[in-house]
Scaffold this active site. Structure first.
Site, mmCIF file in Angstrom:
data_model
loop_
_atom_site.group_PDB
_atom_site.id
_atom_site.type_symbol
_atom_site.label_atom_id
_atom_site.label_comp_id
_atom_site.label_asym_id
_atom_site.label_seq_id
_atom_site.Cartn_x
_atom_site.Cartn_y
_atom_site.Cartn_z
ATOM 1 N N ALA A 10 -29.985 23.649 -12.021
ATOM 2 C CA ALA A 10 -30.175 22.683 -13.118
ATOM 3 C C ALA A 10 -31.520 22.864 -13.820
ATOM 4 O O ALA A 10 -31.834 22.130 -14.753
ATOM 5 C CB ALA A 10 -30.058 21.255 -12.573
ATOM 6 N N ARG B 5 -34.624 25.996 -7.381
ATOM 7 C CA ARG B 5 -35.863 26.301 -6.652
ATOM 8 C C ARG B 5 -37.076 25.733 -7.378
ATOM 9 O O ARG B 5 -38.023 25.299 -6.744
ATOM 10 C CB ARG B 5 -36.014 27.829 -6.497
ATOM 11 C CG ARG B 5 -34.967 28.437 -5.581
ATOM 12 C CD ARG B 5 -34.920 29.938 -5.704
ATOM 13 N NE ARG B 5 -34.599 30.340 -7.074
ATOM 14 C CZ ARG B 5 -34.465 31.596 -7.483
ATOM 15 N NH1 ARG B 5 -34.624 32.584 -6.624
ATOM 16 N NH2 ARG B 5 -34.169 31.865 -8.736
ATOM 17 N N ASN C 218 -23.242 26.243 -10.276
ATOM 18 C CA ASN C 218 -23.700 27.001 -11.440
ATOM 19 C C ASN C 218 -24.798 28.019 -11.096
ATOM 20 O O ASN C 218 -24.928 29.036 -11.778
ATOM 21 C CB ASN C 218 -24.209 25.996 -12.492
ATOM 22 C CG ASN C 218 -25.071 26.642 -13.546
ATOM 23 O OD1 ASN C 218 -24.577 27.321 -14.443
ATOM 24 N ND2 ASN C 218 -26.392 26.471 -13.430
ATOM 25 N N TYR D 191 -22.893 42.821 -10.291
ATOM 26 C CA TYR D 191 -22.828 41.474 -10.899
ATOM 27 C C TYR D 191 -21.366 41.117 -11.172
ATOM 28 O O TYR D 191 -20.914 40.016 -10.842
ATOM 29 C CB TYR D 191 -23.659 41.395 -12.189
ATOM 30 C CG TYR D 191 -23.499 40.046 -12.861
ATOM 31 C CD1 TYR D 191 -24.063 38.905 -12.301
ATOM 32 C CD2 TYR D 191 -22.731 39.898 -14.021
ATOM 33 C CE1 TYR D 191 -23.888 37.654 -12.886
ATOM 34 C CE2 TYR D 191 -22.553 38.657 -14.611
ATOM 35 C CZ TYR D 191 -23.132 37.537 -14.042
ATOM 36 O OH TYR D 191 -22.947 36.295 -14.616
ATOM 37 N N PRO E 112 -17.713 31.763 -18.963
ATOM 38 C CA PRO E 112 -18.232 32.065 -20.311
ATOM 39 C C PRO E 112 -18.448 33.562 -20.557
ATOM 40 O O PRO E 112 -18.660 34.339 -19.632
ATOM 41 C CB PRO E 112 -19.592 31.340 -20.341
ATOM 42 C CG PRO E 112 -19.715 30.594 -19.056
ATOM 43 C CD PRO E 112 -18.773 31.223 -18.093
ATOM 44 N N GLU F 274 -31.800 31.891 -19.951
ATOM 45 C CA GLU F 274 -32.791 32.789 -19.342
ATOM 46 C C GLU F 274 -32.118 33.928 -18.563
ATOM 47 O O GLU F 274 -32.795 34.730 -17.923
ATOM 48 C CB GLU F 274 -33.718 31.983 -18.424
ATOM 49 C CG GLU F 274 -34.608 31.042 -19.197
ATOM 50 C CD GLU F 274 -35.522 30.211 -18.310
ATOM 51 O OE1 GLU F 274 -35.682 30.527 -17.119
ATOM 52 O OE2 GLU F 274 -36.077 29.226 -18.823
HETATM 53 P P1 NDP Z 1 -30.437 30.867 -16.298
HETATM 54 O O1 NDP Z 1 -31.236 31.998 -15.742
HETATM 55 O O2 NDP Z 1 -30.925 30.200 -17.529
HETATM 56 O O3 NDP Z 1 -30.223 29.761 -15.162
HETATM 57 C C1 NDP Z 1 -29.915 30.123 -13.840
HETATM 58 C C2 NDP Z 1 -30.103 28.913 -12.940
HETATM 59 O O4 NDP Z 1 -29.734 29.290 -11.599
HETATM 60 C C3 NDP Z 1 -31.551 28.456 -12.900
HETATM 61 O O5 NDP Z 1 -31.598 27.059 -12.941
HETATM 62 C C4 NDP Z 1 -32.053 28.958 -11.546
HETATM 63 O O6 NDP Z 1 -33.008 28.035 -11.014
HETATM 64 C C5 NDP Z 1 -30.756 28.888 -10.728
HETATM 65 N N1 NDP Z 1 -30.832 29.758 -9.564
HETATM 66 C C6 NDP Z 1 -30.914 31.110 -9.534
HETATM 67 N N2 NDP Z 1 -31.034 31.541 -8.276
HETATM 68 C C7 NDP Z 1 -31.034 30.414 -7.484
HETATM 69 C C8 NDP Z 1 -31.155 30.188 -6.087
HETATM 70 N N3 NDP Z 1 -31.291 31.198 -5.218
HETATM 71 N N4 NDP Z 1 -31.122 28.916 -5.630
HETATM 72 C C9 NDP Z 1 -30.992 27.881 -6.495
HETATM 73 N N5 NDP Z 1 -30.875 28.027 -7.816
HETATM 74 C C10 NDP Z 1 -30.911 29.289 -8.308
HETATM 75 O O7 NDP Z 1 -28.967 31.460 -16.523
HETATM 76 P P2 NDP Z 1 -27.586 30.770 -16.970
HETATM 77 O O8 NDP Z 1 -27.770 29.345 -17.244
HETATM 78 O O9 NDP Z 1 -27.012 31.625 -18.004
HETATM 79 O O10 NDP Z 1 -26.740 30.985 -15.649
HETATM 80 C C11 NDP Z 1 -26.019 29.958 -15.023
HETATM 81 C C12 NDP Z 1 -24.716 30.513 -14.486
HETATM 82 O O11 NDP Z 1 -23.911 30.938 -15.566
HETATM 83 C C13 NDP Z 1 -24.863 31.729 -13.566
HETATM 84 O O12 NDP Z 1 -23.961 31.582 -12.484
HETATM 85 C C14 NDP Z 1 -24.445 32.891 -14.457
HETATM 86 O O13 NDP Z 1 -23.933 33.963 -13.712
HETATM 87 C C15 NDP Z 1 -23.374 32.215 -15.288
HETATM 88 N N6 NDP Z 1 -23.030 32.851 -16.549
HETATM 89 C C16 NDP Z 1 -23.998 33.087 -17.498
HETATM 90 C C17 NDP Z 1 -23.629 33.670 -18.698
HETATM 91 C C18 NDP Z 1 -24.647 34.030 -19.743
HETATM 92 O O14 NDP Z 1 -24.330 34.875 -20.612
HETATM 93 N N7 NDP Z 1 -25.819 33.427 -19.748
HETATM 94 C C19 NDP Z 1 -22.245 33.970 -18.998
HETATM 95 C C20 NDP Z 1 -21.337 33.729 -17.926
HETATM 96 C C21 NDP Z 1 -21.719 33.146 -16.771
HETATM 97 P P3 NDP Z 1 -34.336 28.424 -10.208
HETATM 98 O O15 NDP Z 1 -34.786 29.764 -10.690
HETATM 99 O O16 NDP Z 1 -35.276 27.295 -10.549
HETATM 100 O O17 NDP Z 1 -33.924 28.396 -8.777
HETATM 101 C C1 8X3 Z 2 -22.781 36.785 -18.012
HETATM 102 C C2 8X3 Z 2 -22.051 37.376 -19.158
HETATM 103 O O1 8X3 Z 2 -21.215 39.613 -20.073
HETATM 104 O O2 8X3 Z 2 -23.614 39.367 -19.665
HETATM 105 O O3 8X3 Z 2 -21.930 36.582 -16.935
HETATM 106 O O4 8X3 Z 2 -22.069 39.583 -17.824
HETATM 107 S S1 8X3 Z 2 -22.235 39.062 -19.162
#
Ligand code: NDP
Ligand code: 8X3
Length: 257
Positions: free
Chosen positions: A14, A38, A91, A157, A187, A193
């Site tokens: 979050a 974290r 997430n 990945y 998505p 980030e």
């Molecule tokens: P961000 O990097 O913006 O957010 C990732 C979040 O995951 C952060 O809040 C981070 O928090 C948390 N996180 C990562 N590792 C850990 C851990 N070990 N323990 C707890 N929390 C963790 O990326 P997104 O918001 O894009 O990613 C969210 C999800 O969406 C992921 O599962 C990603 O694979 C998925 N996704 C993203 C897409 C994209 O294009 N952006 C498309 C499809 C899916 P912190 O570092 O504070 O722990």
């Molecule tokens: C994140 C979307 O296409 O960069 O899951 O892998 S992609």
């Protein structure tokens, strides 16, 4: 929108991107929130913002989902009244690197597998029995288009997101006959980030990912998540793929450059 007021929602990851936007979207609907990640300082800032904007009750929990043994310990410490989780948004996730498999590194692979697969499992292993105990709940796993199609250099990945998709289907079957719903929200390219993390802080490289197209935002995905969560109890959206209009597959991205 009916049904989310007063509901308790646990959002992992979050502190940024989709998870942060999801927390905001649920807060707007009157939900209570457990914010997990974290980076505790970011969670606390978000909790203060939500309190101010929506009078939201939030609890911030520092959890590294990749530390599987401590996930249960941390969740078991939730105070009275905060274990009755109605909606779990799994997430937290990340990508590391974009290289050919035979050039990849075990550290990156471990991090992705430990977070995206084993982290999701560790949280679910604790929360699902609580949901079963109350005979209610909804698990929303964040998959990806990368769980439907592999792309060059995406190897591990993509494998983690294929795994998330398989786990979502398995959860649905294992909860068959209960009122607990399972949804996978998958998505395409979303500007968060994510790419900055993938390329270890290289902003220029990260920006290339979204160059010349209008990507999804965290908010776009959050709205889809809240929509799935707010369907009537007898409706389970099991899988939702959400793409930028300019993206037709993992490799077909229309860029105006
Ligand atoms: P961000 O990097 O913006 O957010 C990732 C979040 O995951 C952060 O809040 C981070 O928090 C948390 N996180 C990562 N590792 C850990 C851990 N070990 N323990 C707890 N929390 C963790 O990326 P997104 O918001 O894009 O990613 C969210 C999800 O969406 C992921 O599962 C990603 O694979 C998925 N996704 C993203 C897409 C994209 O294009 N952006 C498309 C499809 C899916 P912190 O570092 O504070 O722990
Ligand atoms: C994140 C979307 O296409 O960069 O899951 O892998 S992609």
């Amino acid at each position: 929108m009916a049904g989310l007021k007063g509901r308790l929602v646990l959002v992992t990851g979050a502190s940024s991107g989709i998870g942060e936007a999801t927390a905001r979207a649920f807060a707007r609907e009157g939900a209570r929130l457990i914010l997990a990640a974290r980076r505790m300082a970011r969670l606390e800032m978000l909790a203060a913002e939500l309190k101010e904007a929506c009078d939201t009750q939030s609890l911030c929990v520092q959890i590294d989902v990749g530390q599987h043994k401590t996930v249960a310990t941390e969740l078991e410490k939730l105070p009275e009244g905060w274990r009755e989780i109605d909606i779990l948004v799994n997430n937290a996730g990340l990508s590391r690197g974009l290289v050919r498999l035979h050039e990849g590194g075990f550290h990156d692979w471990d991090e992705m597998i430990d977070t995206n697969i084993k982290g999701l499992l560790a949280v679910s292993r604790v929360v699902i029995p609580w949901m079963l105990g109350r005979n209610r709940g909804h698990i929303i796993n964040i998959g990806s288009i990368a769980g439907h199609e592999v792309y060059p250099n995406g190897n591990v990945y993509c494998a983690t997101k294929f795994a998330v998709r398989a786990i979502s289907r398995g959860m649905k079957m294992d909860l068959h006959g209960t009122p607990i719903r399972v949804t996978s929200v998958d998505p395409g390219l979303a500007e968060t980030e994510f790419s900055l993390v993938r390329f270890r802080g290289n902003g220029e490289r990260a920006a290339q990912t979204y160059k010349g197209l209008k990507p999804l935002t965290g908010e776009d995905v959050a709205e889809a998540i809240v929509w799935c969560a707010s369907r009537p109890e007898h409706v389970d959206v099991t899988e939702m793929v959400i793409m930028p209009t300019a993206q037709s597959s993992t490799t077909m991205v229309h860029r105006e450059i």
